[in-house]
Each structure stands twice: as C-alpha cells, then as structure tokens.
Design a protein around this motif. Structure first.
Motif, PDB file in Angstrom:
ATOM      1  N   MET A   1       0.817  -1.188   0.000  1.00  0.00           N
ATOM      2  CA  MET A   1       0.000   0.000   0.000  1.00  0.00           C
ATOM      3  C   MET A   1       0.856   1.245   0.000  1.00  0.00           C
ATOM      4  SD  MET A   1      -2.338   0.993   3.221  1.00  0.00           S
ATOM      5  CE  MET A   1      -1.287   1.306   4.589  1.00  0.00           C
ATOM      6  N   THR A   2       2.046   1.160   0.624  1.00  0.00           N
ATOM      7  CA  THR A   2       2.845   2.359   0.703  1.00  0.00           C
ATOM      8  C   THR A   2       4.228   2.086   0.160  1.00  0.00           C
ATOM      9  OG1 THR A   2       3.214   1.666   2.949  1.00  0.00           O
ATOM     10  CG2 THR A   2       1.711   3.484   2.627  1.00  0.00           C
ATOM     11  N   THR A   3       4.895   3.128  -0.227  1.00  0.00           N
ATOM     12  CA  THR A   3       6.231   2.932  -0.762  1.00  0.00           C
ATOM     13  C   THR A   3       7.296   3.467   0.172  1.00  0.00           C
ATOM     14  OG1 THR A   3       5.804   4.891  -2.014  1.00  0.00           O
ATOM     15  CG2 THR A   3       5.712   2.800  -3.203  1.00  0.00           C
ATOM     16  N   ALA A   4       7.011   4.556   0.867  1.00  0.00           N
ATOM     17  CA  ALA A   4       8.010   5.097   1.776  1.00  0.00           C
ATOM     18  C   ALA A   4       8.126   4.189   2.989  1.00  0.00           C
ATOM     19  CB  ALA A   4       7.621   6.488   2.216  1.00  0.00           C
ATOM     20  N   LYS A   5       9.292   4.212   3.594  1.00  0.00           N
ATOM     21  CA  LYS A   5       9.512   3.244   4.661  1.00  0.00           C
ATOM     22  C   LYS A   5      10.571   3.765   5.611  1.00  0.00           C
ATOM     23  CE  LYS A   5      11.609  -1.298   4.903  1.00  0.00           C
ATOM     24  NZ  LYS A   5      12.428  -2.170   4.119  1.00  0.00           N
ATOM     25  N   GLN A  78       1.475   9.862   9.502  1.00  0.00           N
ATOM     26  CA  GLN A  78       0.714  11.006   9.011  1.00  0.00           C
ATOM     27  C   GLN A  78       1.130  11.371   7.589  1.00  0.00           C
ATOM     28  OE1 GLN A  78      -1.939  12.938  10.411  1.00  0.00           O
ATOM     29  NE2 GLN A  78      -1.894  13.458   8.236  1.00  0.00           N
ATOM     30  N   ALA A  79       2.423  11.327   7.357  1.00  0.00           N
ATOM     31  CA  ALA A  79       2.921  11.661   6.027  1.00  0.00           C
ATOM     32  C   ALA A  79       2.449  10.634   4.997  1.00  0.00           C
ATOM     33  CB  ALA A  79       4.448  11.737   6.041  1.00  0.00           C
ATOM     34  N   GLU A  80       2.473   9.388   5.393  1.00  0.00           N
ATOM     35  CA  GLU A  80       2.016   8.326   4.499  1.00  0.00           C
ATOM     36  C   GLU A  80       0.542   8.514   4.151  1.00  0.00           C
ATOM     37  OE1 GLU A  80       3.521   4.986   3.235  1.00  0.00           O
ATOM     38  OE2 GLU A  80       4.678   6.818   3.035  1.00  0.00           O
ATOM     39  N   GLN A  81      -0.235   8.878   5.145  1.00  0.00           N
ATOM     40  CA  GLN A  81      -1.664   9.071   4.936  1.00  0.00           C
ATOM     41  C   GLN A  81      -1.911  10.233   3.968  1.00  0.00           C
ATOM     42  OE1 GLN A  81      -4.028   7.200   5.839  1.00  0.00           O
ATOM     43  NE2 GLN A  81      -5.929   8.358   6.046  1.00  0.00           N
ATOM     44  N   THR A  82      -1.159  11.299   4.145  1.00  0.00           N
ATOM     45  CA  THR A  82      -1.302  12.449   3.255  1.00  0.00           C
ATOM     46  C   THR A  82      -0.982  12.036   1.819  1.00  0.00           C
ATOM     47  OG1 THR A  82      -0.591  13.809   5.095  1.00  0.00           O
ATOM     48  CG2 THR A  82      -0.605  14.855   2.933  1.00  0.00           C
ATOM     49  N   ARG A  83       0.065  11.237   1.694  1.00  0.00           N
ATOM     50  CA  ARG A  83       0.458  10.755   0.377  1.00  0.00           C
ATOM     51  C   ARG A  83      -0.653   9.910  -0.255  1.00  0.00           C
ATOM     52  NH1 ARG A  83       2.288   6.382  -2.105  1.00  0.00           N
ATOM     53  NH2 ARG A  83       1.995   5.117  -0.263  1.00  0.00           N
ATOM     54  N   LEU A  84      -1.230   9.044   0.582  1.00  0.00           N
ATOM     55  CA  LEU A  84      -2.292   8.164   0.110  1.00  0.00           C
ATOM     56  C   LEU A  84      -3.504   8.988  -0.339  1.00  0.00           C
ATOM     57  CD1 LEU A  84      -2.292   5.098   0.048  1.00  0.00           C
ATOM     58  CD2 LEU A  84      -3.548   5.119   2.196  1.00  0.00           C
ATOM     59  N   LEU A  85      -3.870   9.969   0.478  1.00  0.00           N
ATOM     60  CA  LEU A  85      -5.059  10.763   0.165  1.00  0.00           C
ATOM     61  C   LEU A  85      -4.862  11.630  -1.074  1.00  0.00           C
ATOM     62  CD1 LEU A  85      -6.507  11.775   3.616  1.00  0.00           C
ATOM     63  CD2 LEU A  85      -7.401  10.151   1.941  1.00  0.00           C
ATOM     64  N   SER A  86      -3.614  11.924  -1.395  1.00  0.00           N
ATOM     65  CA  SER A  86      -3.376  12.707  -2.598  1.00  0.00           C
ATOM     66  C   SER A  86      -3.713  11.881  -3.834  1.00  0.00           C
ATOM     67  CB  SER A  86      -1.924  13.188  -2.648  1.00  0.00           C
ATOM     68  OG  SER A  86      -1.084  12.091  -2.943  1.00  0.00           O
ATOM     69  N   ARG A 100      -6.492   1.325 -14.213  1.00  0.00           N
ATOM     70  CA  ARG A 100      -5.633   0.769 -15.276  1.00  0.00           C
ATOM     71  C   ARG A 100      -4.162   0.863 -14.887  1.00  0.00           C
ATOM     72  NH1 ARG A 100      -9.376   3.811 -18.426  1.00  0.00           N
ATOM     73  NH2 ARG A 100     -10.994   2.389 -19.165  1.00  0.00           N
ATOM     74  N   GLU A 101      -3.828   2.007 -14.280  1.00  0.00           N
ATOM     75  CA  GLU A 101      -2.454   2.246 -13.849  1.00  0.00           C
ATOM     76  C   GLU A 101      -1.987   1.170 -12.862  1.00  0.00           C
ATOM     77  OE1 GLU A 101      -2.317   6.716 -13.211  1.00  0.00           O
ATOM     78  OE2 GLU A 101      -1.730   5.869 -11.263  1.00  0.00           O
ATOM     79  N   ARG A 102      -2.843   0.871 -11.913  1.00  0.00           N
ATOM     80  CA  ARG A 102      -2.425   0.005 -10.812  1.00  0.00           C
ATOM     81  C   ARG A 102      -2.635  -1.473 -11.122  1.00  0.00           C
ATOM     82  NH1 ARG A 102      -0.490   1.434  -6.059  1.00  0.00           N
ATOM     83  NH2 ARG A 102      -0.681  -0.045  -4.333  1.00  0.00           N
ATOM     84  N   ARG A 103      -3.652  -1.791 -11.925  1.00  0.00           N
ATOM     85  CA  ARG A 103      -4.017  -3.196 -12.138  1.00  0.00           C
ATOM     86  C   ARG A 103      -3.564  -3.736 -13.486  1.00  0.00           C
ATOM     87  NH1 ARG A 103      -4.364  -3.222  -7.049  1.00  0.00           N
ATOM     88  NH2 ARG A 103      -5.891  -1.764  -6.214  1.00  0.00           N
ATOM     89  N   GLY A 104      -3.236  -2.853 -14.412  1.00  0.00           N
ATOM     90  CA  GLY A 104      -2.798  -3.318 -15.718  1.00  0.00           C
ATOM     91  C   GLY A 104      -3.904  -3.952 -16.544  1.00  0.00           C
ATOM     92  N   ARG A 105      -5.128  -3.638 -16.236  1.00  0.00           N
ATOM     93  CA  ARG A 105      -6.278  -4.122 -17.021  1.00  0.00           C
ATOM     94  C   ARG A 105      -7.305  -3.003 -17.084  1.00  0.00           C
ATOM     95  NH1 ARG A 105      -5.572  -9.707 -16.752  1.00  0.00           N
ATOM     96  NH2 ARG A 105      -4.538 -10.379 -14.841  1.00  0.00           N
ATOM     97  N   HIS A 106      -8.338  -3.216 -17.908  1.00  0.00           N
ATOM     98  CA  HIS A 106      -9.477  -2.304 -17.852  1.00  0.00           C
ATOM     99  C   HIS A 106     -10.279  -2.609 -16.600  1.00  0.00           C
ATOM    100  CE1 HIS A 106      -8.890  -0.588 -21.765  1.00  0.00           C
ATOM    101  NE2 HIS A 106      -8.908  -1.771 -22.361  1.00  0.00           N
ATOM    102  N   PRO A 107     -10.967  -1.624 -16.064  1.00  0.00           N
ATOM    103  CA  PRO A 107     -11.886  -1.931 -14.954  1.00  0.00           C
ATOM    104  C   PRO A 107     -12.916  -2.952 -15.421  1.00  0.00           C
ATOM    105  CG  PRO A 107     -11.707   0.451 -15.296  1.00  0.00           C
ATOM    106  CD  PRO A 107     -10.999  -0.209 -16.447  1.00  0.00           C
ATOM    107  N   PRO A 108     -13.534  -3.683 -14.506  1.00  0.00           N
ATOM    108  CA  PRO A 108     -14.514  -4.701 -14.912  1.00  0.00           C
ATOM    109  C   PRO A 108     -15.794  -4.047 -15.440  1.00  0.00           C
ATOM    110  CG  PRO A 108     -14.433  -4.505 -12.517  1.00  0.00           C
ATOM    111  CD  PRO A 108     -13.338  -3.626 -13.056  1.00  0.00           C
ATOM    112  N   PRO A 109     -16.592  -4.785 -16.211  1.00  0.00           N
ATOM    113  CA  PRO A 109     -17.875  -4.254 -16.686  1.00  0.00           C
ATOM    114  C   PRO A 109     -18.705  -3.716 -15.510  1.00  0.00           C
ATOM    115  CG  PRO A 109     -17.440  -6.378 -17.706  1.00  0.00           C
ATOM    116  CD  PRO A 109     -16.362  -6.154 -16.694  1.00  0.00           C
ATOM    117  N   ASP A 128      -5.581   2.116  -4.046  1.00  0.00           N
ATOM    118  CA  ASP A 128      -4.774   1.273  -3.156  1.00  0.00           C
ATOM    119  C   ASP A 128      -5.615   0.547  -2.096  1.00  0.00           C
ATOM    120  OD1 ASP A 128      -3.502   3.597  -4.235  1.00  0.00           O
ATOM    121  OD2 ASP A 128      -1.704   3.140  -3.072  1.00  0.00           O
ATOM    122  N   PHE A 129      -6.745   1.130  -1.726  1.00  0.00           N
ATOM    123  CA  PHE A 129      -7.588   0.509  -0.690  1.00  0.00           C
ATOM    124  C   PHE A 129      -8.076  -0.877  -1.118  1.00  0.00           C
ATOM    125  CE2 PHE A 129      -9.367   4.676   1.358  1.00  0.00           C
ATOM    126  CZ  PHE A 129      -8.084   4.997   1.751  1.00  0.00           C
TER     127      PHE A 129
END
Ligand SMILES: *[C@@H]1O[C@H](CO)[C@@H](O)[C@H](O)[C@H]1NC(C)=O
Ligand SMILES: *[C@@H]1O[C@H](CO)[C@@H](O)[C@H](O)[C@H]1NC(C)=O
Ligand SMILES: *[C@@H]1O[C@H](CO)[C@@H](O)[C@H](O)[C@H]1NC(C)=O
Ligand SMILES: *[C@@H]1O[C@H](CO)[C@@H](O)[C@H](O)[C@H]1NC(C)=O
Length: 616
Positions: A1-5, A78-86, A100-109, A128-129
């Motif tokens: 879900m997050t990239t920063a660590k 807090q910073a992670e949450q701000t990033r997520l909400l953006s 499409r960006e995250r799943r590499g497919r079209h959304p489902p019908p 991401d949720f």
C-alpha cells in the motif's frame, strides 16, 4: 500500500532534498511538536514529485526534536496518509485511469454503477484501498475460467452464495455455528441488482483453510502479471457471459507455504510439549527500533519463526480443515500463508452489540481513565495442561498482570507457569525495567483478565467450569465488562482469539480510545488503515507492549504523549467512520464480485469497462 519506509537508526535517514511550501496546512500534530510541521512540508513536497523514489525517511533535520521511535513512527504515518489521500479519485474517469495504472487491465464491466454508488455514499476512493482483492485473486488468473467456475460451483461446497439474474441465493447444507451465512447473504442481496451471475463458496469455520505451496503461488502470480492486458477499447466486451453448466472435482498436492528466503522456511516444528517458552527479547525483525513499522511484515509468520511456539493458531487450533490446492473460498480473515479470498467478516456486518458496539461512543478523552482494560476468554486455540504457556492470550494477560510481572522481576513466578520474557534492557530502555518496578507500575495502569479459562478437558463440576486446574494458580477469572464500559479507558488492547478479533471495527468506530492491536490475521480493511495514525500496532510476541505503555502512560505520557494518544484515538474514530462503514464493506464486496465473475468468464481477457475511453 505504501512505498516510503522507515529504515533503521538515524544512519538510515538521508538528508531532505526538498523545497518549502504552505506550512500551516500540514500543522497536524499541533503546537507541541511544531517542528514536525516543517517535516510534513518536506515529506509532502518530496512525495508529490517522486513518490516511488522515497525509500527512506528523511528526518535528519528534526531528529533532535523527535527523539523517540514512536514519535517518528507517528509522524511518518501522518505523512504516508497524506500521500495516500493525494491519490484519491474524485471522478469516474480518474477512478478508471487509476485502476488501469495500478491493475494493468481495464476496470470490470459495470464499473460505472460501482462508482456511482461510491459517490452516492461519499466513499473515499483510493485505488490502493482495494489492493487486497488483487493480492487474493491474482493467482486464480492462471486457472482456466472453466476451472474456476467448476471449483466454485454450488454443488462442490457446503456454503455458497450465488447470484443468478440479479437474485442472491443462499445455500447452506451443514452447520453454520456462528450464523455467518445470513449476514453475507444479506449484503450480497443488497447488491444483487448490480451483480453478474457468480458463485461464492464461503468459509464458515473459525480458521482460514487454504495453504497452497509458496512456489506454486509465486509461479501463478508471475504468470498473472505477464498475462495482464489492456485491450484496445474496440475489442473490449462490456457484458458478462453469465454462468453455464458446471461439474467435476478438486484435488490435493504437497506443501511448503513460506517463501524460500524467509526465516520460517523449513524450520523444524517446535516441541511445545517439552520446550519452555522461547521468546525473543530483542527488537522484532523489521521493527523500527523495537516498534512495528511494517504492518504486513509484522503479521507474516514466515518472517517470525518463533511465533510457531507463541501463537495458538500454530499449536492447537480448535477446528481445522485445510486444502492445499488453489480453490476459491471466501472468508473473513486469513494468515499470510493462506490463499483464501477475503471479504468483510460476518461479524462486522451484524448489529450484535458485542461486536458492533452501540454506536454511542465513550466519554470525552479527558474524562477517560488513563489505563488499559481488556476482558476475554482463554481462547486462541485449545489450551491444555502441557501447552497453555505457548498461547498468545495467556501470554498477553500475564504480561499485563502487574503482579505476575512483579513476580517475574523478583524471580518468584514459577517457571512452569511463565508464558513470557521481559524485554532486553539494552533494547527497550525503560526506567521501570531497569529498576525492577515494571510490575508495580503496571498494577497501577492495567485491568486485564480472562472471563473464562476454557479448560480442556472441562472440569467435571458444572459450577467450576470457568476454572481450570492447570491455569488457576496464574489467572484470576473476572467478570465481563460490556464494550461501552470498556470505552471509559484510554487504551483498549485487541488480540487474536481462535482467529481474528471481531471487536476491532467497533473499537475503532465507537470507542474514541486508542486501540492497541496485535494480530497475525489479514483482513479486508488492511490497506485502508494506517498503523500509528489510526491505531497502535503491537508485535505478536508483545515484547514491545511495555515500551508502548511507558511511552503513552509513563511519566511523560501524561503530557505530550497523552496528546498524541488522544489524536490517534480521534483520527482512528473519524477515519473508521469514513472507510469502515457498511457502505464501504459493500463497495469492497461489490468490486470483489465483479472481479471474481470476470475471472470465471471465458471472455475475461477482453471483458471490461471502457466508456471513458470511448468518450461516452
Ligand atoms: C512492507 O514490506 C513489504 C514487503 O517487503 C513491502 O512490499 C511493503 O511496501 C512494506 N510496506 C510499508 C508500509 O513499508
Ligand atoms: C476528473 O478529475 C481530474 C483530476 O482531479 C480532472 O483533471 C479531470 O478534468 C476530471 N474529469 C472530469 C470529467 O471531470
Ligand atoms: C523506578 O522508576 C520509576 C519510573 O519508571 C520511578 O517512578 C520509580 O521511583 C523508580 N524506583 C526506584 C526505586 O528508583
Ligand atoms: C495475576 O498474577 C498473579 C500471580 O501469578 C495471579 O495470582 C493472579 O490471579 C493474576 N491475576 C489475573 C487477573 O489473572
């Protein structure tokens, strides 16, 4: 879900390469940590531009202000949450694009109907949720659609919810002791008007049930990734096929469910019948100076081999019936090694006060007692005379029992009745630990006890059935405290029972207290809750719990850290009111069903929703 660590000690913190911007906007921690606001600006600016590049946490300039690891973790969250909400989607085309960006497919019908519902109920939409859904379903893309249909067919399972022509059909042919099926059925029924035909085999047992060998899953995940396709819109089919006739049988294969490079791989089983409790007293692996920083890794027992002798799930589960082949089975929770498909647990869907709370919340923070309260039964597996010291609930209750800890400190706790070790002083540097006053101090801030010792075998006298010969000397049975009465305490621990703990959602939504959460189980909500912002994560050994309590309730706790706690309690409650509602569980389930139905469709590679691309 997050990239920063967060990475290790201060040596791991690089210099901020950042510009400044509007500061006040991010002044979230309040005046007592004014410098953290500057920090937020740093992090936000950096993240806005280069989300994926940030692998370490930049605190060089503020480390003298944020001394404690827990303070750093809170600021980081807090910073992670701000990033997520953006990354929130505010319209359908953005939602589809992010998909499409995250799943590499079209959304489902029918993605648009799903989106409309989300908008109607003001759901917070961050792609991401929904990561959990894809982690769970991706391996199934390597099975033929016909095979997935066959394996989920109603005749092949005892508990199935089917959708046909927009009607939800409930099939329950064996015991459903916790009455889970009606809750799930009701939810699907509410959504059926928008759902394609589908069969959802459900797990009504307490334990998760699928353990596919790691190599197998890894191969499947790679194959799935390679096979992703965003077909040209003109080739996309926008209607599900519906379910043709289905038949045949599943089979079995051998297993090793941990990845080859994980610490638990090939670990020989522990001899819990003869070995005394082996509990590490140093920082848990992947922790940040002793405290949980990666919630996913902290729950992964492949990373923590010692948990095999420290958690009931691995010692003697109450009911178990597993399979090693990949078959679709939907359930409310699972261990990291399990391949069950997660949906919101039935307990989160009930209105039963024990799990749902009453919705009236607890008193204002300042009116709450500065203490820790917990009541529960000695579950977590079937505890017996020879094994009970290895059970997580017994350890939890004993570690928060000031008398027992005092006895331990003075070496007067009987070895055969000891479930825990104290943290190494070189690692967890607590004054009370050093001067031997931890037990005495705990007695002033904890009220933690069993309500039933769950003896096995049960004592013959019905009057004594809440007692237990082998644990009586170490545990007192106390009366239950209703949930709303527990909300008078500032700190509410929540630990696994026979499986996940069904109280978590109610605690977060209702209590207005800080939830101290330790669990091995994954749940549907994992990618939408932020540890250290919405709740306080605790390691499954509980080795960090004294440090956590000392931080919030110790000498300093009544000042600055009490304010931090108040904030976690408030943030947790407000956030749960936005993302853990029944509507949010419905949206999650709806998305899951759309995806699963697509998996089962012979035309799945070209099935999708592309109206946004056709400029409609
Ligand atoms: C936790 O660790 C996993 C596995 O290394 C990683 O993929 C994930 O991004 C990490 N999560 C966070 C919040 O750092
Ligand atoms: C959707 O939102 C994005 C970003 O918030 C914006 O750029 C775009 O114009 C919006 N699209 C529509 C159709 O409103
Ligand atoms: C031990 O430390 C605690 C603080 O954690 C303090 O309150 C107590 O007075 C100390 N006791 C002794 C004997 O030094
Ligand atoms: C706390 O520990 C003491 C010493 O082992 C034991 O006698 C007592 O019953 C325990 N209390 C609870 C609430 O379990």
């Amino acid at each position: 879900m997050t990239t920063a660590k967060l990475t290790g000690k201060s040596a791991g913190f690089g210099r901020p390469r950042l510009s400044t911007k509007s500061t006040l906007k991010y002044l979230i921690l309040g005046t007592f940590l004014a410098c953290t606001a500057v920090y937020f600006v740093y992090v936000n600016d950096a993240l806005a531009g280069k989300v994926d590049q940030i692998r370490s946490f930049h605190t060089a300039s503020i480390s003298h202000n944020l001394e404690k690891p827990i303070e750093k973790l809170i600021v980081h969250a807090q910073a992670e949450q701000t990033r997520l909400l953006s990354r929130q989607s505010h319209n359908l085309s953005t939602a589809a694009e992010r998909y499409r960006e995250r799943r590499g497919r079209h959304p489902p019908p029918n993605f648009n109907a799903w989106y409309d519902y989300a908008q109607k109920y003001d759901a917070i939409l961050v792609e991401d949720f929904f990561d959990r859904i894809y982690d769970d379903l991706n391996p199934f893309w390597t099975l033929e659609p016909r095979e997935v249909r066959r394996l989920s067919a109603p005749w092949a399972h005892e508990h199935v919810i089917s959708v046909r022509n927009h009607k939800a059909i409930l099939k329950t042919t064996s015991r459903d002791p916790m009455r889970r099926m009606p809750q799930w059925h009701r939810l699907i029924e509410e959504l059926a008007q928008w759902l394609p035909d589908v069969d959802l085999p459900m797990n009504v047992m307490d334990e998760s049930r699928l353990l596919v060998p790691w190599e197998e899953i890894n191969r499947m995940v790679q194959e799935e990734t390679a096979g992703r396709l965003v077909a040209p819109p003109s080739e996309v089919r926008t209607q599900y096929t519906g379910l043709p006739v289905i038949d045949s049988e599943p089979q079995d294969e051998p297993l090793e469910t941990c990845p080859p490079d994980s610490p638990s791989r090939n670990t020989p089983p522990v001899d819990i019948y003869h070995d005394s409790v082996k509990m590490p007293t140093v920082y848990p692996v992947h922790s940040f100076e002793g405290y949980v920083q990666n919630w996913t890794l902290s729950k992964d027992s492949c990373q923590h081999p010692h948990l095999r002798s420290l958690h009931g799930a691995f010692i003697e589960p109450v009911s178990i019936s597993t399979t090693q082949s990949l078959i679709p089975l939907f359930g409310g929770y699972k261990l990291s090694q399990n391949n069950d498909i997660l949906i919101p647990p039935a307990m989160y869907l009930t209105t039963d006060e024990l799990y749902a709370g009453r919705g009236d919340g607890g008193p204002e923070w300042t009116q709450k007692r500065g203490d820790v309260v917990w009541r529960g039964v000695a579950s977590g597996g079937r505890n017996k005379a020879e094994t009970w010291t290895h059970f997580h609930r017994h350890r939890f209750v004993q570690m928060l029992n000031g008398t027992a800890v005092h006895d331990f400190e003075t070496a007067s706790l009987a070895a055969e009745g000891t479930t825990f070790k104290l943290p190494s002083q070189d690692h967890y540097s607590l004054m009370s630990l050093r001067n031997g006053s931890l037990g005495g101090w705990l007695s002033t801030v904890t009220d933690v006890a069993f309500t039933n010792l769950e003896c096995f075998p049960l004592p013959p006298m019905p009057a004594d059935q809440h007692l237990c010969g082998y644990t009586n000397p170490y545990f007192a049975v106390r009366t239950q405290i209703p949930m709303h009465a527990q909300y008078h305490s500032k700190y509410l621990p929540d630990v696994d029972g026979n499986s996940y703990s069904g109280r978590f959602r109610a605690f977060l939504r209702d209590s207005g207290s800080v939830v101290l959460k330790a669990t091995l189980y994954n749940e549907w909500h994992d990618s939408r809750l932020m540890p250290w912002l919405h709740f306080v994560p605790v390691d499954n050994t509980f080795i960090d719990i004294f440090g956590v309590l000392d931080f919030f309730l110790g000498a300093e706790g009544n000042g600055v850290h009490d304010k931090l706690a108040e904030r976690i309690a408030r943030e947790g409650r407000v956030w749960a009111g936005k993302v853990l509602r029944r509507e949010d569980m419905a949206l999650y389930t709806w998305r899951l069903v759309l995806e699963f139905a697509r998996l089962c469709d012979d035309r799945r590679d070209v099935l999708g929703w592309v109206n946004d691309l056709n400029n409609e």
